[in-house]
Design a protein around this motif. Structure first.
Motif, short mmCIF file in Angstrom:
data_model
loop_
_atom_site.label_atom_id
_atom_site.label_comp_id
_atom_site.label_asym_id
_atom_site.label_seq_id
_atom_site.Cartn_x
_atom_site.Cartn_y
_atom_site.Cartn_z
N PRO A 119 13.49 5.74 5.93
CA PRO A 119 12.90 5.93 7.26
C PRO A 119 12.25 4.66 7.81
N ALA A 120 11.61 3.87 6.93
CA ALA A 120 10.95 2.65 7.41
C ALA A 120 11.98 1.63 7.89
N ALA B 154 8.12 10.87 21.11
CA ALA B 154 6.72 11.24 21.36
C ALA B 154 5.99 10.10 22.04
N ALA B 155 6.26 8.86 21.58
CA ALA B 155 5.61 7.70 22.18
C ALA B 155 6.01 7.57 23.64
N GLU C 291 0.83 -1.21 0.00
CA GLU C 291 0.00 0.00 0.00
C GLU C 291 0.86 1.26 0.00
N ARG C 292 1.98 1.19 0.73
CA ARG C 292 2.83 2.39 0.78
C ARG C 292 3.43 2.69 -0.58
N GLY D 224 4.35 10.15 25.70
CA GLY D 224 2.97 9.76 25.88
C GLY D 224 2.84 8.75 27.00
N PRO E 237 12.14 11.29 16.50
CA PRO E 237 11.14 12.07 17.22
C PRO E 237 9.88 11.26 17.52
N ALA E 238 9.54 10.31 16.62
CA ALA E 238 8.33 9.51 16.84
C ALA E 238 8.48 8.67 18.10
N GLN F 188 12.70 9.63 -4.41
CA GLN F 188 11.77 10.10 -3.37
C GLN F 188 11.23 8.94 -2.55
N LYS G 17 12.03 9.07 1.29
CA LYS G 17 10.91 9.43 2.15
C LYS G 17 10.19 8.21 2.73
N VAL G 18 10.37 7.05 2.12
CA VAL G 18 9.66 5.87 2.63
C VAL G 18 10.61 4.76 3.06
N MET H 68 2.56 6.02 -2.97
CA MET H 68 3.58 6.85 -3.59
C MET H 68 3.38 6.88 -5.10
#
Lengths: 274, 312
Positions: B188-189, B269-270, B166-167, B273, B265-266, B180, B184-185, B171
């Protein structure tokens, strides 16, 4: 309010005279299953969608409705017939970034904030940082997620994630919004809320929407026209005009007219398995 | 309203404390047994306080340096090379994973044979590398790089493969260019997988470097280790090195987790939280307890009141 109702119903009445956006001509898709046998996913589909129209593709699983949508989006090659979108091939439209595609799953990128997720397609269009940020803010405001701009997808509920997905698809100002069962994984309450949101956004932006679903009530409630597809082989068995006035409200689901249309759609399935 | 308390045995600090205490007790029991059964107990299992005493003693053990100084100077020689090799191996691992992702042909050519590197015993490989390079420092770097390479390459490739259909299709609907999609995918993944590879590779690089030391007699942790075992210097140097390298190995993994935490950063953030949630839970529990106490007291009042009324 009353004026808007008149306007929309007038639009649906003389839909024939409107500009054609998508023309599907004798479309057929055949693929091979695991044993190498030919399976006809779609056969002889003819469909015309006008500019600004909301059309649903409705059918049970295996009827090829998603295949049809994917062919329009140029994610899949048809084996027979052709599709024209605004007089061009789907590939040309895709490369011009004129499609907004909303998948069943939100397909968000968990390392990006909500806002950065909405900005992603704008990055593909080489927009400046300021323009991207401004556009993403607008879109998040439209779907009511301004306060969650700096959250990460993992921190949001399923309904909120799907709203980000829609905001992202609309961010690129697509001519056509293609939606593949976008609400099927959500609970009833969230779904109803998003139905209203989607209709509100649609009436504001006046996009052409092609909406795949297996939910009859959903299709009748949202659409100008419902295309009923039947399986084995996948084919277009009926097109039902939905004459309910706009703007639509949730109470309309209780009216006899609505139930009559639902019955009419249900009766038009071929094969009688429903 | 009833609040469940997290049982002591499920709390992290308790688990850590439990294992530290367990190891200390087990070690001391072992050392006490060894002290009476073996002729040279300090070679087999000295008491922990003896090792601690050696760590803090200023008595010179080798060329005028105390035991701790010996360990630290040789650690510098070994760990610097281990670090260099680790960086080299990790970089190569990432590049190879990227190449294999970009080309199916490269993947088919390389991937099945990558594992072979892992299968060659380093003990056999190290002397060959030393003979070819003729330099112990270069050998340390190369062996550390070889051992770091595989886990990084393997995990990073698994990260690229984890990207869902799906990713890619999403795209495609944006008409994304290849670079790209990578930038961008895919990259990072794959990042969490890459860090997992680094966490495995870091202690391996340290081990590899120490092992190469033992081949030649000019410094380094491994060299001191074998000399100490051969009684060329105090046996406590050996014990200090054992504990020191264990610490460095564990620390290296935690250091990489920390770097990952800082750069993602993700993840931060987790974590924020979660800690916020914990704070709320604690506050709610406190409030509930207070309410319960109050209810109890009020209840008591009520009972005594009714009692006195009845009496009256």
């Amino acid at each position: 309010m009353a004026n808007a109702v008149m306007e929309r119903s007038a639009q649906t009445m003389d839909v024939e005279s409107k500009e054609v956006e998508i023309r599907v001509d004798h479309l057929g898709v055949t693929f091979q299953d695991n044993e190498g046998n030919d399976v006809q996913a779609l056969t002889n589909v003819n469909l015309t969608v006008h500019k600004g129209e909301f059309v649903s593709l409705l059918g049970p699983s295996g009827c090829g409705k998603t295949t049809l949508l994917r062919c329009v989006a140029d994610l899949q090659e048809p084996t027979e017939g052709e599709i024209k979108v605004g007089g061009k091939t789907p590939r040309e439209i895709r490369m011009a970034q004129k499609f907004g595609f909303v998948f069943q799953q939100p397909v968000l990128f968990d390392w990006r904030t909500v806002k950065k997720n909405v900005e992603l397609p704008l990055e593909m269009m080489y927009q400046t940082k300021e323009r991207r940020s401004k556009r993403a803010d607008e879109m998040l405001e439209m779907v009511g997620l301004t306060n969650f701009a700096n959250h990460y997808p993992g921190q949001l509920s399923g309904g909120m994630q799907q709203r980000v997905n829609i905001a992202r698809a609309l961010g690129i100002r697509p001519d056509i919004l293609l939606m593949d069962e976008p609400f099927s994984a959500l609970d009833e309450f969230t779904k109803e809320k998003l139905h209203e949101d989607l209709l509100r956004i649609w009436s504001k932006t006046n996009k052409t929407i092609l909406f795949v679903t297996h939910n009859i009530q959903e299709a009748v409630f949202l659409s100008d026209r419902v295309c009923v597809l039947s399986p084995h082989p996948g084919r277009l068995s009926a097109i039902v005009d939905i004459t309910l006035p706009r703007p639509r409200t949730l109470d309309m689901r209780e009216t006899p007219e609505f139930n009559e249309l639902v019955r009419q759609v249900r009766d038009s399935f071929e094969g009688g398995s429903l | 309203m009833e609040m469940k308390k997290v049982p002591l045995t499920k709390q992290k600090w308790f688990q850590v404390l439990f294992w530290i205490l367990f190891i200390i007790v087990a070690w001391e029991v072992g050392a006490s047994v060894v002290a009476v059964t073996k002729r040279t107990p300090e070679n087999v299992m000295p008491h922990l306080y003896q090792i601690l005493a050696a760590a803090f003693s200023t008595k010179p053990v080798s060329s005028g340096m105390s035991a701790t100084m010996v360990v630290l100077t040789s650690a510098r020689a070994t760990l610097l090379r281990a670090f260099g090799g680790f960086l080299l191996g990790a970089a190569l691992g990432f590049v190879f994973a990227l190449l294999m992702q970009m080309s199916k042909a490269v993947e088919k050519m390389i991937f099945p044979y990558l594992m072979l590197i892992q299968l060659i015993p380093v003990l056999g490989l190290a002397p060959i590398v030393l003979a070819i390079t003729g330099d112990i420092n270069k050998s340390r770097i190369i062996i550390a790089a070889i051992l770091s390479f595989y886990p990084v390459a393997n995990n990073t490739l698994a990260g690229f493969k984890s990207v869902s259909k799906e990713r890619y299709e999403l795209m495609a609907t944006y008409a994304a260019k290849k670079y790209q999609i990578y930038g961008k995918v895919l990259i990072p993944a794959a990042s969490p997988y890459f860090f997992t590879g680094l966490k495995i590779a870091a202690p391996l690089a340290v081990t590899a470097s120490i092992l190469v030391d033992t081949l030649q007699g000019d410094g380094g942790l491994g060299c001191m280790l074998s000399q100490s075992l051969k009684h060329a210097m105090s046996i406590y140097v050996f014990w200090l090195i054992v504990f020191f390298s264990a610490f460095v190995g564990i620390f290296s993994t935690y250091l990489i987790s920390f770097i990952e935490f800082i750069t993602s950063p993700a993840k931060r953030a987790a974590w924020n939280g979660r800690s916020l949630e914990k704070k709320h839970r604690r506050a709610a529990m406190k409030a509930a307890r207070k309410e319960y106490r109050k209810e109890k007291e009020d209840g008591r009042d009520l009972i005594s009141q009714t009692c006195s009324e009845n009496k009256a």
